[in-house]
Structure formats: C-alpha cells, structure tokens
Design an enzyme around this catalytic site. Structure first.
Site, PDB file in Angstrom:
ATOM      1  N   SER A 199       3.825   2.286   8.577  1.00 38.89           N
ATOM      2  CA  SER A 199       3.678   1.256   7.554  1.00 38.89           C
ATOM      3  C   SER A 199       4.988   1.073   6.836  1.00 38.89           C
ATOM      4  O   SER A 199       5.634   2.056   6.450  1.00 38.89           O
ATOM      5  CB  SER A 199       2.603   1.658   6.561  1.00 38.89           C
ATOM      6  N   ASP A 243       1.130  -7.628   2.329  1.00 38.51           N
ATOM      7  CA  ASP A 243       1.283  -6.199   2.052  1.00 38.51           C
ATOM      8  C   ASP A 243       2.760  -5.776   1.912  1.00 38.51           C
ATOM      9  O   ASP A 243       3.318  -5.131   2.793  1.00 38.51           O
ATOM     10  CB  ASP A 243       0.611  -5.410   3.198  1.00 38.51           C
ATOM     11  N   HIS A 259       0.821  -1.219   0.000  1.00 37.26           N
ATOM     12  CA  HIS A 259       0.000   0.000   0.000  1.00 37.26           C
ATOM     13  C   HIS A 259       0.851   1.263   0.000  1.00 37.26           C
ATOM     14  O   HIS A 259       0.367   2.335  -0.343  1.00 37.26           O
ATOM     15  CB  HIS A 259      -1.063  -0.010   1.106  1.00 37.26           C
TER      16      HIS A 259
HETATM   17  N1  ARG Z   1      -4.840   0.683   7.386  1.00 37.81           N
HETATM   18  C1  ARG Z   1      -3.505   0.658   6.862  1.00 37.81           C
HETATM   19  C2  ARG Z   1      -2.880   2.063   6.983  1.00 37.81           C
HETATM   20  O1  ARG Z   1      -3.454   2.930   7.546  1.00 37.81           O
HETATM   21  C3  ARG Z   1      -3.443   0.149   5.473  1.00 37.81           C
HETATM   22  C4  ARG Z   1      -4.065   1.013   4.428  1.00 37.81           C
HETATM   23  C5  ARG Z   1      -4.025   0.520   3.022  1.00 37.81           C
HETATM   24  N2  ARG Z   1      -5.006  -0.459   2.735  1.00 37.81           N
HETATM   25  C6  ARG Z   1      -6.280  -0.224   2.295  1.00 37.81           C
HETATM   26  N3  ARG Z   1      -7.060  -1.251   2.101  1.00 37.81           N
HETATM   27  N4  ARG Z   1      -6.760   0.960   2.047  1.00 37.81           N
HETATM   28  O2  ARG Z   1      -2.178   2.571   6.182  1.00 37.81           O
HETATM   29  N1  ASP Z   2      -1.408   1.503   7.855  1.00 41.20           N
HETATM   30  C1  ASP Z   2      -0.718   2.578   8.518  1.00 41.20           C
HETATM   31  C2  ASP Z   2       0.326   3.248   7.637  1.00 41.20           C
HETATM   32  O1  ASP Z   2       0.189   3.314   6.436  1.00 41.20           O
HETATM   33  C3  ASP Z   2      -0.132   2.101   9.792  1.00 41.20           C
HETATM   34  C4  ASP Z   2      -1.059   2.310  10.937  1.00 41.20           C
HETATM   35  O2  ASP Z   2      -1.819   3.293  10.895  1.00 41.20           O
HETATM   36  O3  ASP Z   2      -0.982   1.535  11.875  1.00 41.20           O
HETATM   37  O4  ASP Z   2       1.264   3.832   8.114  1.00 41.20           O
END
Ligand code: ARG
Ligand code: ASP
Length: 725
Positions: free
Chosen positions: A659, A226, A89
């Site tokens: 991330s 990921d 991502h």
């Molecule tokens: N929740 C994670 C973060 O905040 C992954 C985000 C990317 N994935 C998604 N399905 N949008 O970055």
């Molecule tokens: N998914 C998040 C990021 O892209 C990580 C988190 O918020 O825990 O940094």
C-alpha cells in the site's frame, strides 16, 4: 570437506535461481537481480527503462525515491522538497491522532497551506534503502549440513550480528538488516537510512480518502481516493535528525515525475514497494491448517467484535471517531481472510498441492540420493502440522479472543510496572515509568468506551471458554467455571466493576500516587489477574511447544524450498515476500471474476455519483465534488475520453505492505498509488491466479485533482513535475 559441500550448495543455488522459462504477472522480484532475471521480459512487455534505472548502487535510481512509511506501508517522493505520497489508510493513524471533535481532520480533511502548518508526528519515521547485497556466503560460512537447527540458528545469528555491527559502527546515520530469502537458502544485507521528522501535509476528507469504507474494501469497482501527503525533514546536511522547527525539507536523490497522460489496456505497469509476507511454497497441510482452522476462528471472532463496534458507532459521532481506526484494522483482516478462503477453495489449492506433492514424492523416491534428502519431508511436514493444529487453535483463541479484549491488553501492559517495582527500583526509575504510564493512559482512554469493550469481552471469552477443550484452557478459567458456573456475563460484570483499569480517572489517580510497594494493587486487579493467566498459559505451555514445532517446520520449509527448485528446474522462483523492497510488473487490463461478469479496468467520477448515499457515512459525497462533476471542471486531470478516472487495475503481484507503492508506466512516470487488491484475488499471498488477481491503484490524476481543484492546495501540485507528453 565442509568447504566443498558448501561450494556445491552455491553452484546448486545459483543454477536453480536462474530462470529458464518466464511467466509474466506473478512474482515479486528482488531489485538487485532484475538484470539477471527480469529485464528482458520486462522490455518484451513494453518497459522502456533499464534494470539499472530501477535499482542501482552506483547511480541515482528509482529506488532512491521510495521509502518504508511507518511500520508497514510504502511511500514515494514526489518533489525536490521532500514531499511524500502514500495512502490515506497508511496515514490514517496520524490523521486520527491530530483529530478532535473541533478539528475533525478525519472527516473534513487537512491541508497545510504553508510549511508552518504542517503537523509533527512523533514516532513516525520513513526508511530509505541505500543498498542491498548478497551475503549468503558470509552468513552460512560455518554452517554444516548435519548441524541441529538450534546450533545452525545460533551460528547464523552471530554472523548476522557481526555484519550488522560492522555497518552501524561506520555511520551513525545508517542502519543495517540481514534478511533470509527462499526460507533461509539465501541472505541479503540491507543498508538503510531512517528519517524521523515526517510531517503531515495533506489528507482528503474520509468521504474521499476512505470512500466506500469497509464495504468497498478489497473490492472492485472501487472509487476510493486513498492518498495522503507528508513531508520528510532533515538537518542542514540533509541527514536524519529528531524533530526541530529548524529542520528543513529533505532533498531527495530521486523523486517521481507524474504522468497526466493516462493509460490504455495492456500498458506495462510496475509496482515498486514493500510487500510484507507471502507463503507461496508451503505444503498442502499448511494451507489446510490456515483455511480450515485459523481463518475460520479469526473470521468468527472478528465478525462478533465488528458487530458490537459498528452498532455503537452508528449511534454516536464521538464513538465513530474513536473507533474508526480500530474497526478499519479489525475489518481489514476479517474481510481478507474471508476472500482468501474463498479463493483457495475455488482454485482447489489444497487438492492441487496434494497432486503436486504426489508427483514430488515419486520424483524424490526415484533416486536413492534424492530419497535420502527429500523422501521423508512431506511425511514430516504432516506430523508437524498435525501437532500444530490444536496449538494454533489455542493460540488463535488467545490472541483474537482473549487479547482481542482491550481491557485485557491494557491490563497486560501493567506487567512492566509490576516487574520494575518488584526489583527494588530507584525512586527516579519509578517516577519515569509512572509518567510513561500516565501518558499511555491518556492515549488509551481517548479512544475507549467501557461498555463496548465489556460487550466484546463477553463474546470473546465465551467463545474461548466454549470452543477450547477444558484440558487446553488456561488455568484461570477455573474461576469462571467454579465461581461463576460458566456465566461469562457475571464474570464480566465483576471484572469490569472491580478493575481500576476501566476508568481514566482511577488509573491516573493510582499512578499519581504510585509508590513501588503499591504494585500489589495491580497484581490483585481482576483484569490483570485474568490477562496474567492467559499469558502464563501462552508462555509456559503453548508458545514453547509452538516454537519447537516452528523450528522443525522452518527447517523442513528450507529444505522443501530447495527441493521444489530442483524438482521444477524450468520454473522461475521468486522469494516469498518478507517486507523487503520488491518489483512487481504486469499489465493494465479488465478481468472476468465469474461466469458472465466482466469488469472494466478503470472507474470514473461518475461512479462516485452513482454510489452516493447521504444516509450512509461511507458514501457521502460533498457538494464541492458534485459541483466539479456537474461542471466537468476536471482541469488538466481529465482523461482524453473526457471523464475523470478514479482508480484502475492491473495484474501486478502485490501484498499487504505494498500500500502506498508507486505504480509507474513504461517510462518510469508515476501513474498511480497502489492501495488494494480485488476480492476474487485475495488468496494471492498463498496462490496467484493471473486471471483473477488484480492490484487496485488510485489514478494519480484523481489524486492531483482532489489536491488542486477540490482542496485548492494548488501550491502542492506546483512542487511536482508533471509530464503531459
Ligand atoms: N485492503 C487494503 C489493505 O489491506 C486497505 C485497507 C484500509 N481500508 C479499510 N477500509 N480498512 O490495506
Ligand atoms: N491494502 C494493502 C496494504 O495496506 C495492500 C494489499 O494487501 O494489497 O498494504
């Protein structure tokens, strides 16, 4: 006099930044201060490294293997050839940019089978930290206690500028930044080196890299592979340089060895990366504003937007490609805020903060000196947050609603052309700018569908128009009220009909023949008129008021931070995240999200097979992966329990920006890549609950399995150092 009061400040600060008792898990710590505050505890928890191994300016240390990836993620070096691992991502934008219907890397994955196939990414850079240093003394040197906030800020700004310039002047390769910690009670200088030739090396297909999509996002159990791979390139002296085919792979000072040994519950883990922003020390009024005003509006508007985008994406493959990154971005915040609100409610954060504030007030009032310094602070906060409420409401509707419409954001970008044209420009200047706008138009329309945007316009502007009191609305809404009698659909019909900014052909045609005097056509464009009205409202009215109140709030927060540290001398305070390199440590383990529910600390390939649904894009499993599963062909990536582990959880305190961060074991070997948090713990930016907050990491063995066994890109694994015992 001044000098004395300042040195007292220092004694005070250093005394109260010292930890007295320790808690594990919570906290994102400054690498420079590990020895002082954390080393002992980390060793007690099982760590075998020293603080110097993690961060040192004299020797090579783990920090030399970590970079900021692009604008908001972390990545780590995993070979002596500049090979970089981050999340799928995080590399998503790059992968998408190289994708087309013919070469759909997003769907099918991408693997450079040799260096010549690696793909260039203009605009992408990675930032290495060279050193950090406490410069509080220099920055606050001439700051006195009775200064206005404005004067204080301007003194601080000019001190920072001096410090930054003194570094940048000595080396063209280094850049410097000074950042405030503990809300302006401490300042650290960061010296960085930025590399600009960073190439895409590999990415799994989205049904691995994004398996579970937005449905599983922010959730456990998770099965998302990921990760993506990049390579940093340098000139022949290993220094940063613009892209050139002659560049050679960067030779890192440090890269992470990779453990194939697996992990057990309670094992020590450490996450080393760049958490973006947290607000652990704000007053209850601030949490109320966030959870009762801002989050609900953002959740509502984004929910409406997502419904429209998803409906179109399900019907058309091209649209799915075009809108994939947009939806992911919108959905990510939307879902997090829902979780954040729930978590804050469940923990009674507002009430608990109020309780604490009551005690704080009593403590402050109990001593005349303290009363003078801190007695009024909570009341002042209340007043500021009361005034902020309607303004934040307007701002949220403007940003998420008004500027949530692509046409309006795009129209807003034409301001630059109007301004330049209006100022008697040279012909060349105009040509240069129109070239830039033509390029931008190509990028913009590549991923744009006017009917989707128009539907979103209707929903967003309707909400904005109905929910904000008339006296707080932008003046331009008068047109909607008077000419269209409040009928947003008709208003949209006219704007989308008449604006030339809804079609690539019209925009390019206009720009091709552009002469400065033609800027009037832009000014008359109805989309441009509307967005100008929104910006006018923002810059002439909302923003000046907010920035005044923000200045008051910042100053109160600085004092309140200090006050809290005095009030709770036993507590060890870590500074709020500010997108600087931090260390979080904790243990691997299960968790119990709610009554009678217990989650295991790892997931396996079997779970992917269980989640498989060929009808749903996010849960498609490729034949090749099924075959490997059936034949249990896991190679050396198998766990000692005979299964292939996919993800695991631990109680490291992480945030957005973490991330892609390396997750290491007690020996400092890479065991995972951090990528998310569990649903029940998404409030951890505001309040951390060790029982429910978990970070989610990709098991490095699954990552290597995909590269090697699934994709056959074994040459990449061969570049890495694998540790088996
Ligand atoms: N929740 C994670 C973060 O905040 C992954 C985000 C990317 N994935 C998604 N399905 N949008 O970055
Ligand atoms: N998914 C998040 C990021 O892209 C990580 C988190 O918020 O825990 O940094």
């Amino acid at each position: 006099m001044k000098f004395q009061s300042l040195s007292l400040t220092f004694i005070f600060l250093y005394t109260f930044l010292m930890p007295a008792i320790t808690h594990a898990d919570e906290g994102m710590w400054i690498p420079l201060l590990l020895e002082k505050y954390n080393e002992e505890e980390m060793r007690d928890m099982g760590m075998k490294l020293s603080a110097e191994d993690i961060y040192s300016i004299n020797h090579t240390s783990l920090k030399d293997g970590i970079v900021i990836f692009g604008g908001g993620c972390t990545a780590e070096l995993v070979s002596d050839q500049g090979l970089l691992l981050t999340n799928h991502h995080c590399g998503y934008g790059q992968i998408q940019r190289h994708s087309s219907l013919e070469n759909d890397y997003l769907t099918d994955g991408f693997w450079a089978m040799d260096r010549s196939e690696e793909l260039q990414n203009p605009g992408l850079s990675v930032t290495f930290l060279i050193s950090m240093q406490d410069v509080t003394g220099k920055v606050l040197q001439d700051v006195g206690s009775n200064m206005t906030e404005k004067i204080r800020d301007s003194i601080i700004d000019s001190r920072i500028e001096e410090i930054v310039n003194s570094i940048t002047d000595t080396s063209e390769f280094l850049s410097a930044r000074v950042k405030p910690f503990y809300h302006g009670n401490q300042y650290l200088l960061f010296i960085n080196k930025v590399y600009k030739d960073v190439r895409l090396v590999g990415a799994p297909p989205s049904n691995i890299g994004k398996f579970g999509g937005d449905t599983d996002n922010w959730m456990w159990p998770r099965h998302t592979g990921d990760f993506s791979l990049f390579r940093v390139y340098a000139d022949s002296n290993n220094n940063p340089v613009e892209y050139s085919p002659d560049n050679i792979p960067y030779k890192p000072k440090y890269y992470f060895p990779i453990s194939l040994k697996g992990y057990e519950p309670d094992d020590f883990t450490l996450v080393f990366g760049y958490p973006g922003s947290t607000q652990q020390y704000i007053p209850s009024d601030a949490v109320e504003l966030l959870t009762r005003v801002k989050n609900p509006v953002r959740i509502k508007l984004r929910g409406l937007k997502l419904d429209v985008m998803k409906r179109y994406m399900e019907q058309d493959d091209l649209i799915r490609l075009q809108y994939a990154a947009k939806v992911a971005r919108v959905a990510n915040g939307w879902k997090k805020w829902i979780g954040e609100n729930k978590g804050i409610q469940r923990l009674n954060t507002i009430e608990r903060k109020k309780e604490k504030e009551k005690n704080f007030q009593q403590w402050a009032d109990a001593d005349p000196e303290r009363r003078k310094k801190y007695g009024g602070i909570l009341a002042e906060f209340s007043e500021v947050y009361d005034q902020l409420e309607p303004l934040e409401l307007s701002r949220t509707y403007l940003i998420e609603g008004g500027l949530g419409v692509e046409l309006l954001r795009y129209a807003g970008s034409f301001r630059e052309l109007v301004d330049v044209s209006n100022n008697d420009p040279e012909k060349e200047q105009v040509e240069e700018l129109t070239d830039k706008f033509i390029k931008r138009a190509k990028n913009h329309f590549k991923n744009y569908q006017v009917e989707i945007d128009k539907e979103i316009f209707v929903k967003m502007i309707r909400e904005y128009y109905q929910e904000i009191p008339e006296e707080d609305q932008p003046e331009i809404f008068e047109t909607l009220r008077k000419k269209y009698d409040g009928n947003v659909q008709e208003y949209a019909n006219d704007i989308y009909d008449k604006s030339f900014m809804t079609s690539e052909e019209d925009v390019v045609d206009f720009l091709d023949k552009y002469k400065a005097r033609k800027y009037k056509k832009i000014k008359k464009d109805p989309a441009f008129e509307l967005v100008t009205g929104l910006y006018d409202k923002y810059y002439n009215d909302i923003q000046p008021q907010i920035s005044d109140l923000d200045a008051q709030k910042d100053s109160l927060q600085r004092i309140y931070m200090r006050a809290q540290m005095t009030f709770e001398p036993e507590r060890r305070f870590y500074p709020d995240a500010n997108f600087t390199l931090r260390v979080a440590y904790g243990n691997i383990g299960d968790y119990y999200p709610r009554d009678a529910v217990r989650y295991d600390y790892y997931t396996t390939l079997q779970g992917i097979m269980e989640k498989e649904d060929p009808e749903v894009y996010d849960y498609v499993v490729e034949e090749k992966l099924k075959e490997l599963y059936r034949e249990k062909d896991f190679g050396r990536y198998v766990d000692k329990d005979g299964t292939l582990h996919v993800c695991f959880i631990a109680d490291n305190h992480t945030s957005g920006g973490n991330s892609g961060s390396p997750v290491i074991n007690a020996e400092g070997e890479l065991i995972g890549i951090n990528f998310d948090r569990c649903w029940e713990g998404t409030m951890s930016d505001i309040v951390f609950d060790p029982d429910r907050c978990r970070n989610i990491s990709l098991d490095i063995r699954y990552c290597l399995f995909i590269i090697d066994k699934f994709a056959g890109a074994t040459h990449l694994v061969e570049e890495m150092d694998l540790v088996t015992e």
